[in-house]
Design a protein around this motif. Structure first.
Motif, PDB file in Angstrom:
ATOM      1  N   ILE A 170       0.846  -1.195   0.000  1.00  0.00           N
ATOM      2  CA  ILE A 170       0.000   0.000   0.000  1.00  0.00           C
ATOM      3  C   ILE A 170       0.884   1.248   0.000  1.00  0.00           C
ATOM      4  N   PRO A 171       0.768   2.069  -1.042  1.00  0.00           N
ATOM      5  CA  PRO A 171       1.594   3.286  -1.084  1.00  0.00           C
ATOM      6  C   PRO A 171       1.196   4.220   0.048  1.00  0.00           C
ATOM      7  N   SER A 172       2.168   4.944   0.551  1.00  0.00           N
ATOM      8  CA  SER A 172       1.847   5.930   1.581  1.00  0.00           C
ATOM      9  C   SER A 172       1.105   7.107   0.945  1.00  0.00           C
ATOM     10  N   HIS A 173       1.566   7.505  -0.240  1.00  0.00           N
ATOM     11  CA  HIS A 173       0.982   8.672  -0.903  1.00  0.00           C
ATOM     12  C   HIS A 173       0.624   8.307  -2.352  1.00  0.00           C
ATOM     13  N   ILE A 174      -0.635   8.476  -2.689  1.00  0.00           N
ATOM     14  CA  ILE A 174      -1.085   8.231  -4.069  1.00  0.00           C
ATOM     15  C   ILE A 174      -1.516   9.561  -4.698  1.00  0.00           C
ATOM     16  N   GLY A 175      -1.051   9.813  -5.895  1.00  0.00           N
ATOM     17  CA  GLY A 175      -1.511  10.981  -6.658  1.00  0.00           C
ATOM     18  C   GLY A 175      -2.394  10.480  -7.795  1.00  0.00           C
ATOM     19  N   VAL A 176      -3.446  11.206  -8.092  1.00  0.00           N
ATOM     20  CA  VAL A 176      -4.340  10.756  -9.172  1.00  0.00           C
ATOM     21  C   VAL A 176      -4.643  11.899 -10.137  1.00  0.00           C
ATOM     22  N   ILE A 177      -4.380  11.653 -11.405  1.00  0.00           N
ATOM     23  CA  ILE A 177      -4.806  12.578 -12.456  1.00  0.00           C
ATOM     24  C   ILE A 177      -6.148  12.044 -12.949  1.00  0.00           C
ATOM     25  N   MET A 178      -7.210  12.674 -12.454  1.00  0.00           N
ATOM     26  CA  MET A 178      -8.568  12.164 -12.695  1.00  0.00           C
ATOM     27  C   MET A 178      -9.012  12.641 -14.083  1.00  0.00           C
ATOM     28  N   ASP A 179      -8.660  11.881 -15.100  1.00  0.00           N
ATOM     29  CA  ASP A 179      -8.897  12.361 -16.470  1.00  0.00           C
ATOM     30  C   ASP A 179      -9.978  11.531 -17.173  1.00  0.00           C
ATOM     31  N   GLY A 180     -10.669  12.168 -18.103  1.00  0.00           N
ATOM     32  CA  GLY A 180     -11.614  11.442 -18.965  1.00  0.00           C
ATOM     33  C   GLY A 180     -13.081  11.678 -18.651  1.00  0.00           C
ATOM     34  N   ASN A 181     -13.383  12.663 -17.823  1.00  0.00           N
ATOM     35  CA  ASN A 181     -14.800  12.946 -17.510  1.00  0.00           C
ATOM     36  C   ASN A 181     -15.586  13.302 -18.772  1.00  0.00           C
ATOM     37  N   GLY A 182     -14.969  14.140 -19.605  1.00  0.00           N
ATOM     38  CA  GLY A 182     -15.647  14.611 -20.815  1.00  0.00           C
ATOM     39  C   GLY A 182     -15.902  13.464 -21.783  1.00  0.00           C
ATOM     40  N   ARG A 183     -14.889  12.618 -21.974  1.00  0.00           N
ATOM     41  CA  ARG A 183     -15.049  11.491 -22.905  1.00  0.00           C
ATOM     42  C   ARG A 183     -16.049  10.468 -22.359  1.00  0.00           C
ATOM     43  N   TRP A 184     -16.050  10.310 -21.050  1.00  0.00           N
ATOM     44  CA  TRP A 184     -17.027   9.394 -20.423  1.00  0.00           C
ATOM     45  C   TRP A 184     -18.435   9.863 -20.773  1.00  0.00           C
ATOM     46  N   ALA A 185     -18.657  11.169 -20.645  1.00  0.00           N
ATOM     47  CA  ALA A 185     -19.991  11.725 -20.905  1.00  0.00           C
ATOM     48  C   ALA A 185     -20.330  11.615 -22.386  1.00  0.00           C
ATOM     49  N   VAL A 224      -4.114   4.142   3.149  1.00  0.00           N
ATOM     50  CA  VAL A 224      -3.250   5.117   2.458  1.00  0.00           C
ATOM     51  C   VAL A 224      -3.145   6.354   3.360  1.00  0.00           C
ATOM     52  N   ASP A 225      -1.981   6.963   3.432  1.00  0.00           N
ATOM     53  CA  ASP A 225      -1.825   8.138   4.308  1.00  0.00           C
ATOM     54  C   ASP A 225      -2.244   9.436   3.616  1.00  0.00           C
ATOM     55  N   VAL A 226      -1.827   9.572   2.352  1.00  0.00           N
ATOM     56  CA  VAL A 226      -2.080  10.820   1.626  1.00  0.00           C
ATOM     57  C   VAL A 226      -2.625  10.504   0.229  1.00  0.00           C
ATOM     58  N   LEU A 227      -3.692  11.183  -0.136  1.00  0.00           N
ATOM     59  CA  LEU A 227      -4.245  11.066  -1.489  1.00  0.00           C
ATOM     60  C   LEU A 227      -4.264  12.468  -2.086  1.00  0.00           C
ATOM     61  N   THR A 228      -3.555  12.650  -3.206  1.00  0.00           N
ATOM     62  CA  THR A 228      -3.582  13.951  -3.878  1.00  0.00           C
ATOM     63  C   THR A 228      -4.298  13.808  -5.211  1.00  0.00           C
TER      64      THR A 228
END
Ligand code: IPE
Ligand code: IPE
Ligand code: MG
Length: 253
Positions: A19-34, A64-68
């Motif tokens: 389990i990573p301590s810190h995960i970063g997420v580029i939340m991409d694709g909302n427009g294409r999903w729609a 997870v400790d940190v989610l960005t």
């Protein structure tokens, strides 16, 4: 913080997952999903908030400790005015609907990015959320909003330059650590893992400095479809990586 990467990785009891301590997420694709569903792009953003709420719960469950999360980039201003104001109104709505739940779940919220140019009422809201969750000790949820990695580094450089000009710092004192401490993410560990959804394989100005040794996992699904199965598949992929940090042996295995 990069000095002790082994401490960033904990094994999920029994599952063999790291389990990573810190995960970063580029939340991409909302427009294409729609678009794929004949909906408006804005509906994709609404579904994106639901996926975010779900991921916050998963990060709490898995320790997870940190989610960005990257929710609005400094480059996203180039989008149509209506879409930009919709995304801004979503942030307000998210705070209104989720603040109590975040407090109950012991989540500490931090919002990174520049506040210059934001409406004063939005800045007050951001400050209020941070203040109300400041003493929480569970998951740290970092929301990158109006954020750009290059702008962040430039701002840190300006800050250090002012310190030098004022005679409080010598140029020789400008170390990696001091620069890291002048970033919005001061005090947080660097991300161990960065996830990007929607099949795009680029960083798009997210956590440029902090991702020097992050593992990247790119998944094909658009952000609103990112669920627990996606999360577990990403963790499996991450768990199989050897992180060497320039050395010859995997660290933390
Ligand atoms: C991510 O989804 C959300 C933001 C950037 C605000 P997009 O809006 O970028 O969706 P696509 O990439 O156009 O499908
Ligand atoms: C990155 O996605 C920013 C966020 C997810 C908030 P973009 O959709 O803006 O990135 P590009 O333009 O495809 O690189
Ligand atoms: Mg996009």
């Amino acid at each position: 913080m990069a000095g002790d990467p082994a401490a960033h990785a904990k094994l999920a009891t029994g599952s063999g997952l790291r389990i990573p301590s810190h995960i970063g997420v580029i939340m991409d694709g909302n427009g294409r999903w729609a678009k794929a569903r004949g909906k408006l792009r804005t509906e994709g953003h609404v579904e994106g908030v639901r996926a975010l709420r779900n991921l916050v719960e998963l990060c709490i469950t898995y320790g997870v400790d940190v989610l960005t999360v990257f929710s609005f980039s400094s480059e996203n201003w180039t989008r149509p005015k209506e879409e930009v104001s919709f995304i801004f109104s979503l942030l307000r709505r998210f705070v209104a609907s989720d603040l109590q739940r975040l407090i109950r779940n012991n989540v500490k919220v931090r919002i990174i990015g520049t506040r210059d140019g934001l409406e004063p009422s939005l800045v007050r809201l951001i400050e209020d959320v941070e203040a109300k969750t400041e003493s929480n000790s569970g998951l740290t949820l970092v929301v990158a909003f109006n954020y750009g990695g290059k702008a962040e580094i430039a701002e840190a450089a300006r800050h250090l330059a002012r310190e030098v000009a004022a005679g409080r710092l010598s140029p020789d004192d400008i170390t990696e650590e001091r620069l890291a401490n002048a970033l919005y993410t001061a005090g947080l560990p660097d991300p161990d893992l960065i996830i990007r959804t929607s099949g795009e394989q680029r960083i798009s100005n997210f956590l440029l400095w902090q991702s020097a040794y992050s593992e990247f996992v790119f998944v094909p699904e658009c952000w609103p479809d990112f669920d627990e199965n996606s999360f577990l598949r990403v963790l499996e992929s991450y768990s199989a990586r050897d992180r060497r940090f320039g050395g010859i042996e995997a660290v933390g295995s």
